[in-house]
Scaffold this motif. Structure first.
Motif, PDB file in Angstrom:
ATOM      1  N   VAL A 131      -0.596  10.573   9.624  1.00  0.00           N
ATOM      2  CA  VAL A 131       0.740  10.863  10.132  1.00  0.00           C
ATOM      3  C   VAL A 131       0.728  10.920  11.649  1.00  0.00           C
ATOM      4  CG1 VAL A 131       2.566  12.595  10.208  1.00  0.00           C
ATOM      5  CG2 VAL A 131       1.489  12.032   8.038  1.00  0.00           C
ATOM      6  N   GLU A 132      -0.301  11.524  12.217  1.00  0.00           N
ATOM      7  CA  GLU A 132      -0.399  11.593  13.680  1.00  0.00           C
ATOM      8  C   GLU A 132      -0.492  10.186  14.275  1.00  0.00           C
ATOM      9  OE1 GLU A 132      -3.755  14.120  14.208  1.00  0.00           O
ATOM     10  OE2 GLU A 132      -2.585  15.985  14.009  1.00  0.00           O
ATOM     11  N   TYR A 133      -1.165   9.285  13.571  1.00  0.00           N
ATOM     12  CA  TYR A 133      -1.273   7.902  14.046  1.00  0.00           C
ATOM     13  C   TYR A 133       0.096   7.212  14.014  1.00  0.00           C
ATOM     14  CZ  TYR A 133      -2.658   3.000  14.280  1.00  0.00           C
ATOM     15  OH  TYR A 133      -2.774   1.677  14.629  1.00  0.00           O
ATOM     16  N   LEU A 134       0.848   7.414  12.929  1.00  0.00           N
ATOM     17  CA  LEU A 134       2.151   6.758  12.790  1.00  0.00           C
ATOM     18  C   LEU A 134       3.206   7.427  13.664  1.00  0.00           C
ATOM     19  CD1 LEU A 134       2.307   6.169   8.921  1.00  0.00           C
ATOM     20  CD2 LEU A 134       1.795   4.478  10.692  1.00  0.00           C
ATOM     21  N   GLY A 135       3.164   8.767  13.749  1.00  0.00           N
ATOM     22  CA  GLY A 135       4.189   9.511  14.475  1.00  0.00           C
ATOM     23  C   GLY A 135       5.431   9.710  13.636  1.00  0.00           C
ATOM     24  N   PHE A 136       6.085  10.847  13.826  1.00  0.00           N
ATOM     25  CA  PHE A 136       7.331  11.120  13.104  1.00  0.00           C
ATOM     26  C   PHE A 136       8.509  10.458  13.810  1.00  0.00           C
ATOM     27  CE2 PHE A 136       4.782  14.715  11.465  1.00  0.00           C
ATOM     28  CZ  PHE A 136       5.012  14.543  10.117  1.00  0.00           C
ATOM     29  N   PRO A 137       9.566  10.089  13.038  1.00  0.00           N
ATOM     30  CA  PRO A 137       9.641  10.183  11.579  1.00  0.00           C
ATOM     31  C   PRO A 137       8.741   9.153  10.904  1.00  0.00           C
ATOM     32  CG  PRO A 137      11.566   9.042  12.413  1.00  0.00           C
ATOM     33  CD  PRO A 137      10.799   9.514  13.620  1.00  0.00           C
ATOM     34  N   VAL A 138       8.371   9.442   9.648  1.00  0.00           N
ATOM     35  CA  VAL A 138       7.625   8.495   8.821  1.00  0.00           C
ATOM     36  C   VAL A 138       8.425   8.238   7.547  1.00  0.00           C
ATOM     37  CG1 VAL A 138       5.336   9.112   9.663  1.00  0.00           C
ATOM     38  CG2 VAL A 138       6.293  10.325   7.695  1.00  0.00           C
ATOM     39  N   VAL A 139       8.086   7.180   6.869  1.00  0.00           N
ATOM     40  CA  VAL A 139       8.721   6.841   5.592  1.00  0.00           C
ATOM     41  C   VAL A 139       7.716   7.096   4.475  1.00  0.00           C
ATOM     42  CG1 VAL A 139       9.833   5.043   4.221  1.00  0.00           C
ATOM     43  CG2 VAL A 139      10.159   5.101   6.706  1.00  0.00           C
ATOM     44  N   LEU A 140       8.118   7.892   3.516  1.00  0.00           N
ATOM     45  CA  LEU A 140       7.319   8.175   2.321  1.00  0.00           C
ATOM     46  C   LEU A 140       7.937   7.409   1.162  1.00  0.00           C
ATOM     47  CD1 LEU A 140       5.042   9.999   1.026  1.00  0.00           C
ATOM     48  CD2 LEU A 140       6.901  11.599   0.463  1.00  0.00           C
ATOM     49  N   LYS A 141       7.121   6.624   0.468  1.00  0.00           N
ATOM     50  CA  LYS A 141       7.634   5.809  -0.637  1.00  0.00           C
ATOM     51  C   LYS A 141       6.840   6.035  -1.905  1.00  0.00           C
ATOM     52  CE  LYS A 141       9.640   1.793   1.745  1.00  0.00           C
ATOM     53  NZ  LYS A 141       9.571   0.316   1.887  1.00  0.00           N
ATOM     54  N   SER A 142       7.547   6.141  -3.022  1.00  0.00           N
ATOM     55  CA  SER A 142       6.885   6.070  -4.327  1.00  0.00           C
ATOM     56  C   SER A 142       6.307   4.668  -4.484  1.00  0.00           C
ATOM     57  CB  SER A 142       7.875   6.352  -5.451  1.00  0.00           C
ATOM     58  OG  SER A 142       8.399   7.647  -5.344  1.00  0.00           O
ATOM     59  N   ARG A 143       5.102   4.600  -4.982  1.00  0.00           N
ATOM     60  CA  ARG A 143       4.460   3.297  -5.095  1.00  0.00           C
ATOM     61  C   ARG A 143       5.036   2.461  -6.223  1.00  0.00           C
ATOM     62  NH1 ARG A 143      -1.974   4.075  -3.978  1.00  0.00           N
ATOM     63  NH2 ARG A 143      -1.953   2.035  -4.990  1.00  0.00           N
ATOM     64  N   ARG A 144       5.605   3.097  -7.238  1.00  0.00           N
ATOM     65  CA  ARG A 144       6.162   2.341  -8.360  1.00  0.00           C
ATOM     66  C   ARG A 144       7.546   2.873  -8.718  1.00  0.00           C
ATOM     67  NH1 ARG A 144       2.999  -1.062 -11.295  1.00  0.00           N
ATOM     68  NH2 ARG A 144       4.325  -0.800 -13.112  1.00  0.00           N
ATOM     69  N   HIS A 145       8.360   1.964  -9.266  1.00  0.00           N
ATOM     70  CA  HIS A 145       9.643   2.287  -9.899  1.00  0.00           C
ATOM     71  C   HIS A 145      10.715   2.803  -8.941  1.00  0.00           C
ATOM     72  CE1 HIS A 145       7.841   1.381 -13.651  1.00  0.00           C
ATOM     73  NE2 HIS A 145       7.032   2.433 -13.659  1.00  0.00           N
ATOM     74  N   GLY A 146      10.573   2.586  -7.656  1.00  0.00           N
ATOM     75  CA  GLY A 146      11.643   2.972  -6.747  1.00  0.00           C
ATOM     76  C   GLY A 146      12.627   1.826  -6.548  1.00  0.00           C
ATOM     77  N   TYR A 147      13.909   2.108  -6.601  1.00  0.00           N
ATOM     78  CA  TYR A 147      14.927   1.088  -6.322  1.00  0.00           C
ATOM     79  C   TYR A 147      16.215   1.794  -5.930  1.00  0.00           C
ATOM     80  CZ  TYR A 147      17.061   2.129 -10.843  1.00  0.00           C
ATOM     81  OH  TYR A 147      17.650   2.768 -11.895  1.00  0.00           O
ATOM     82  N   ASP A 148      17.116   1.049  -5.251  1.00  0.00           N
ATOM     83  CA  ASP A 148      18.398   1.604  -4.802  1.00  0.00           C
ATOM     84  C   ASP A 148      18.205   2.928  -4.060  1.00  0.00           C
ATOM     85  OD1 ASP A 148      19.779  -0.513  -5.767  1.00  0.00           O
ATOM     86  OD2 ASP A 148      20.534   0.475  -7.563  1.00  0.00           O
ATOM     87  N   GLY A 149      17.206   2.978  -3.209  1.00  0.00           N
ATOM     88  CA  GLY A 149      16.972   4.172  -2.412  1.00  0.00           C
ATOM     89  C   GLY A 149      16.189   5.258  -3.111  1.00  0.00           C
ATOM     90  N   GLN A 150      16.007   5.135  -4.412  1.00  0.00           N
ATOM     91  CA  GLN A 150      15.232   6.143  -5.127  1.00  0.00           C
ATOM     92  C   GLN A 150      13.746   5.992  -4.778  1.00  0.00           C
ATOM     93  OE1 GLN A 150      16.246   6.610  -9.343  1.00  0.00           O
ATOM     94  NE2 GLN A 150      18.033   5.309  -9.015  1.00  0.00           N
ATOM     95  N   GLY A 151      13.109   7.114  -4.549  1.00  0.00           N
ATOM     96  CA  GLY A 151      11.691   7.081  -4.248  1.00  0.00           C
ATOM     97  C   GLY A 151      11.359   6.742  -2.815  1.00  0.00           C
TER      98      GLY A 151
END
Length: 384
Positions: A131-151
Motif C-alpha cells: 500500500v505504501e508503494y501504491l499510495g492512497f487512495p488504492v483500489v481493492l477488488k474481489s478476484r472473482r465474481h465482481g461485476y457492476d461495481g460489486q466487489g
C-alpha cells in the motif's frame, strides 16, 4: 438448424433472440430461474445454476456449440466435457486466465499491454509495504465474481482497508486470497471497445465508446468516443493482441482508462457480449449479439460500423424495491425522437438492477449534446 447453448439466461442472452431468428438458430439456455429474461425467447431451457456442470452436460446433448452469457462458471468441471468433445466458444482455455482478476492482470501485463500497477493480497505482513508503494487512495477488488461495481472498493486509508478486508475471514492460509490491490487511476474518461474474432481468426472491432459510471455502475455510453486517431489505433491494437493471443471465437468487451495525459490503460476484460456494446442493437448494421452468434456458428463476421453519426445509450437502473413495469416513464422516454427502448421483462426491481436501456440515434457527433440528452432521459426515469 444450428443449435446454440447459452450458459446464463439474463438480458445478454435475451438480446440474442432477433439474431437467432434471423439465422434460424435454436437457442437452448441454461439458467436457474423461470423469471430470467431469456426464458421467454429460448426454444428449450435447462433450469440449473450456471456453474452446474452436470446440467451443462444435459445442455450439451441438446446443442452443437455452447457459449456464455456470463463468466461465473466452473472451468474445471467443464473441462471434462470439453475433453469429451463438447464445443465451447470461446474455448475454455481463453476463459481460464480471465476469470480471476489477479490472473487476468498478470496475463495482460505479460502480453505487454498497459495496466495499472497491482498486487495480490497474500499475507497481512506484506500489505502495508504494498500500500505504501501504491499510495492512497488504492483500489481493492474481489478476484472473482465482481461485476457492476460489486466487489470493487476505493480505499482512502489503511484503517479503512483493514476494516474492509476483515482479515480474520478473508486472508486465507492458502497461497491465494480473495482480493487484489491496484493503483487508483485518476482517469480523464473511461472507454470501452467491443471486439469479435471468427473461427478463421478474422477480427472486427466496434467504435470505441465513452462509458460513464456512477457508483461504479455504467449509466451512459456515448458512441463514438472523442479520442485521437493514435488512441483509436492503440485500442484497436490492444484488442487484436488480446483476442489473437487467446485464440478467441466470439465477442469480448474491453474496458479501458484514458488518463489526463492521454495514456490508455486496460481496466478489465469481459469474455462475452457487454453493456458497453448495447448501442449496436440500433446504431450498427451488425449488433454485438448478431456478431457473437455469427462467430460461434462459424459464419462470416458482419459490418460493425455506425449507421448514424453518433448514439447515446442510457441504462435504466432500478432505484427501489418494486414489481412495477414503469410504463409511464417508458412511454415518456419513447416520445424522444430516434429513441429505442429495450425492456428486459424482469419482474422485480431493486436498486442498481439493470431493467432495460434506451439508445438514441444522433444526427451529429457532439459529446455535450449526448450528455444533455442522457440527463434528460434520467430526469424522466429517476424520481426527483
Amino acid at each position: 438448424m444450428k443449435r446454440v447453448g447459452v450458459i446464463g439466461g439474463g438480458q445478454l442472452a435475451w438480446m440474442m433472440a432477433d439474431a437467432a431468428e434471423k439465422f434460424g438458430v435454436k437457442l437452448v439456455v441454461q439458467t436457474p430461474s423461470e423469471n430470467d429474461p431469456a426464458v421467454s425467447i429460448a426454444q428449450e431451457i435447462v433450469f440449473a445454476a450456471v456453474d452446474d456442470a452436470s446440467a451443462t452436460k444435459t445442455l450439451a446433448n441438446k446443442c452443437d456449440v455452447i457459449t456464455f452469457e456470463n463468466e461465473f462458471v466452473n472451468l474445471d468441471a467443464l473441462s471434462d466435457l470439453a475433453h469429451q468433445g463438447v464445443c465451447f466458444r470461446p474455448r475454455l482455455e481463453a476463459l481460464a486466465p480471465l476469470l480471476d482478476k489477479y490472473h487476468q492482470r498478470c496475463y495482460l501485463r505479460d502480453l505487454g499491454l498497459p495496466v495499472p500497477q497491482f498486487f495480490a493480497i497474500e499475507q497481512l505482513k506484506n500489505i502495508k509495504s504494498k500500500v505504501e508503494y501504491l499510495g492512497f487512495p488504492v483500489v481493492l477488488k474481489s478476484r472473482r465474481h465482481g461485476y457492476d461495481g460489486q466487489g470493487t472498493f476505493i480505499i482512502q486509508d489503511f484503517a479503512s482497508l483493514e476494516e474492509k478486508l476483515s482479515y480474520e475471514t478473508t486472508i486465507q492460509t492458502s497461497n491465494e486470497s480473495s482480493f487484489l490491490l491496484e493503483e487508483f487511476i485518476p482517469f480523464d474518461r473511461e472507454l470501452a471497445v467491443i471486439a469479435a474474432r471468427s473461427v478463421e481468426g478474422k477480427i472486427v472491432t466496434y467504435p470505441v465508446v465513452e462509458t460513464q459510471q456512477e457508483q461504479q455502475v455504467c449509466r451512459r455510453v456515448i458512441a463514438p468516443a472523442e479520442i485521437t486517431p493514435n488512441q483509436l489505433a492503440e485500442i484497436q491494437a490492444i484488442a487484436h493482441t488480446l483476442l489473437n493471443s487467446l485464440e478467441v471465437v466470439g465477442i469480448f468487451g474491453i474496458e479501458l482508462f484514458l488518463t489526463a495525459n492521454g495514456k490508455v490503460l486496460v481496466n478489465e476484460i469481459a469474455p462475452r457480449t457487454h453493456n458497453s456494446g448495447h448501442f449496436s442493437l440500433d446504431a450498427c448494421e451488425t449488433s454485438q449479439f448478431e456478431q457473437h452468434l455469427r462467430a460461434v456458428c462459424g459464419l462470416p463476421l458482419g459490418n460493425s460500423d455506425l449507421q448514424c453519426a453518433a448514439a447515446v445509450m442510457v441504462n435504466l437502473l432500478g432505484y427501489e424495491n418494486s414489481h412495477s413495469d414503469y410504463q409511464s416513464q417508458r412511454q415518456q422516454i419513447a416520445k424522444i425522437p430516434q429513441a429505442n427502448i429495450h425492456w428486459y421483462g424482469k419482474t422485480e426491481s431493486r436498486p442498481g438492477r439493470k431493467l432495460g436501456h434506451v439508445t438514441v440515434l444522433l444526427d451529429n457527433q457532439n459529446r455535450d449534446l449526448a450528455i444533455a440528452l442522457a440527463q434528460s432521459i434520467e430526469s424522466i426515469w429517476y424520481p426527483r
